[in-house]
Write an enzyme that holds these catalytic residues in place. Sequence first.
Site, PDB file in Angstrom:
ATOM      1  CG  HIS A  77      21.996  35.250  -6.086  1.00  0.00           C
ATOM      2  ND1 HIS A  77      20.864  34.562  -6.460  1.00  0.00           N
ATOM      3  CD2 HIS A  77      22.507  35.750  -7.237  1.00  0.00           C
ATOM      4  CE1 HIS A  77      20.707  34.636  -7.768  1.00  0.00           C
ATOM      5  NE2 HIS A  77      21.689  35.358  -8.267  1.00  0.00           N
ATOM      6  CG  ASP A 214      18.271  33.602  -4.326  1.00  0.00           C
ATOM      7  OD1 ASP A 214      18.558  34.690  -3.796  1.00  0.00           O
ATOM      8  OD2 ASP A 214      19.016  33.025  -5.140  1.00  0.00           O
ATOM      9  CB  SER A 617      19.661  36.769 -10.643  1.00  0.00           C
ATOM     10  OG  SER A 617      20.091  35.446 -10.670  1.00  0.00           O
TER      11      SER A 617
END
Length: 682
Positions: A77, A214, A617
């Site tokens: 992402h 991810d 992230s």
Amino acid sequence: MLLALAAFQPLKADEGMWLPALISERIADMKAKGFKLSADDIYSINKASLKDAVVLFGSGCTGELVSDQGLLFTNHHCGYGYIQKHSSVEHDYLKDGFWAMNRSQELPNKGLSVSFLEYMEDVTSKVLKGYKPSMSERQRDSIIRVNSQRLTAAAMAKGKGLNANVEGLYYGNQYFLFVFKVFKDVRLVGAPPSSIGKFGGDTDNWMWPRHTGDFSIFRVYADKENNPAEYSEENVPYRPKKFFKISLGGVKEGDFTFVYGCPGSTKEYVTSDEVRYTAEVSDPQKIALRTQRLDIQKKYMSQNQAVRIQYSSKNASVANAWKKWQGEEKGIKKMKTVESKKAYEKRFKEWAKGNRYNGVLEKLEALYAERNPYFLAYEYYTETIRTIELLNLASNVTSHLRSFDAKNNYTESFFKDYYQPIDEEIFVAMVTSFNNNMEERFKPQYLKDALKKYGSVEEWKEYIFKNSLFTDKAKVLALTEKDLDKAKSDPAFEMFEAFYHWYNSELRPTINRLNSEIRVAYRDYMQGQMDFEKNKQFYPDANLTLRVAYGHIKGFSPADAIYYKPFSTLKGIIEKDNPDIFDYNIPQKLRDIYAEGGHEAQPVCFLATNHTTGGNSGSPVLDANGNLIGINFDRVWEGTMSDIAYDPEICRNISLDVRYVLFNIEHIGGAKYLLDEMVFVK
Ligand code: ARG
Ligand code: GLU
């Protein structure tokens, strides 16, 4: 004995986002919890340390180096926008994944940079040089600005590709200089198909059990001297001072873990009023508004495949915060954070009588009482009127009429993902909510007049969408500089402007004034909290600077009778697999590999107690020896109140097990050659 214990208030287990340069203050605790290395191994300016393998990726994610040839891991992402830019109907890398089979196939990414922290330094006294307490806030700000500029300019002059900034910590009680080396040639190496990298989509976002692969892979390039350089074919892979070795040993519950990355923003030291406003006023209102928008989008998306594609990214970003706020609201209630802050404030006020912090809380209370209604009106405006796409188009195009190409590029991409029936329905829902819920004293005259003129929100909407030229792509593309008057008299532009003017004149000045007074009061209150609790170790709120969060691998119980184990496996992906549900439709290749057998126990994700937030992230998740065991990518929604208050029972970060990354590189990407440049430890 009891009294002494009560005075010493240790942090709740595993809470905290610590500054690497000051990690020696935490190292005893880290070691007690299982860490095997020294403070110098985490951060050093004299030798290569783990910090040299961590980067700020772009402007809001983290990444880590995993080979001596500049290879980098981050989240899918985080790479999403770049993967999308390289995608077309013929090469849909988002859908199918992308794998460079050699260096020449790696794809450059304009605008993407990665920043390595060279060093950080406490510059509080340098930044405040010349400041006297008798000075005004404005004078203080200007002294800080001038001193900071001098410091950053001096730091940047010392080498090629350096960037520097001064950041305030603890509400401006402390200032640190951060000096980075910024690399601008960063190329895409690999990404799994979205059906792996975004598996579970928004259905599983913020949730456990989780099975999202991810990750995406990039490579940092440098010039021949290993210095930062703009993209060039001549560039060579960057040789980092340090890269992470990858652990194949696996993880088990209770293992020490730490996350090294760039958390974006937290507010751990705010007053009960701020928490109450967030959890009891702001979150619920914004959630309700977004529920309406999401429902409208979903209704049309489920009826039409093209609309589903058009709105999937918009829908995801609306849903991301919407889901987070729900966890935050619930978590704050469950933790009784408002009540415990109130009790704390009572004790603080008692203590402050007779010292220089006397009255600071009362002052904050008064400021919040005055500010909150204005701030709510502002938040309500941004979540309603500002979400009407047509109005934003009208405003953006009109203000960019001069740059014809920029305007038309924007217009093309706007209409590519625009479905007018959604926008019309959102218009009606949002304007109605605005009218029903905005305090009477704040309502713009324009709104009252329009409702009188058209009789209903529905009729008002009809008028705007029938008469605005901005609903017609060809007409928007044809607009030139000469059409300024025409654009400005368009009903969509007029509506945007009327509300914007209202916000600018009726809300903004008051909000700005009160916010800056609140900021100043927090500087005192923050210092007051540190003086009040002399024995507590404080960590500064997150501000996208590099931090260490440590804890251990652990499951949790989100509700009565439920216990979540901290590990997920490929078996769980197969259990969720469903070709009829977009979020759960895995690639056939993965089904085939699974069917061969032997992969049931393949690890996919794990939970830990590391205190993280947005910006973390892509962060490396490390074991006690500093080896890479995972990539951080999310938190459980039940624990998202950790931005305000951390509960060791419920707050968990979600990481991708690095062994699933390796599995994908080999079996899905067929890019096993990439493993040759990594270093593995058992
Ligand atoms: N919740 C994660 C974060 O805050 C992941 C968001 C992207 N994924 C998604 N399904 N929308 O950034
Ligand atoms: N997904 C988040 C990010 O992009 C991390 C989740 C969180 O901890 O807020 O940084």
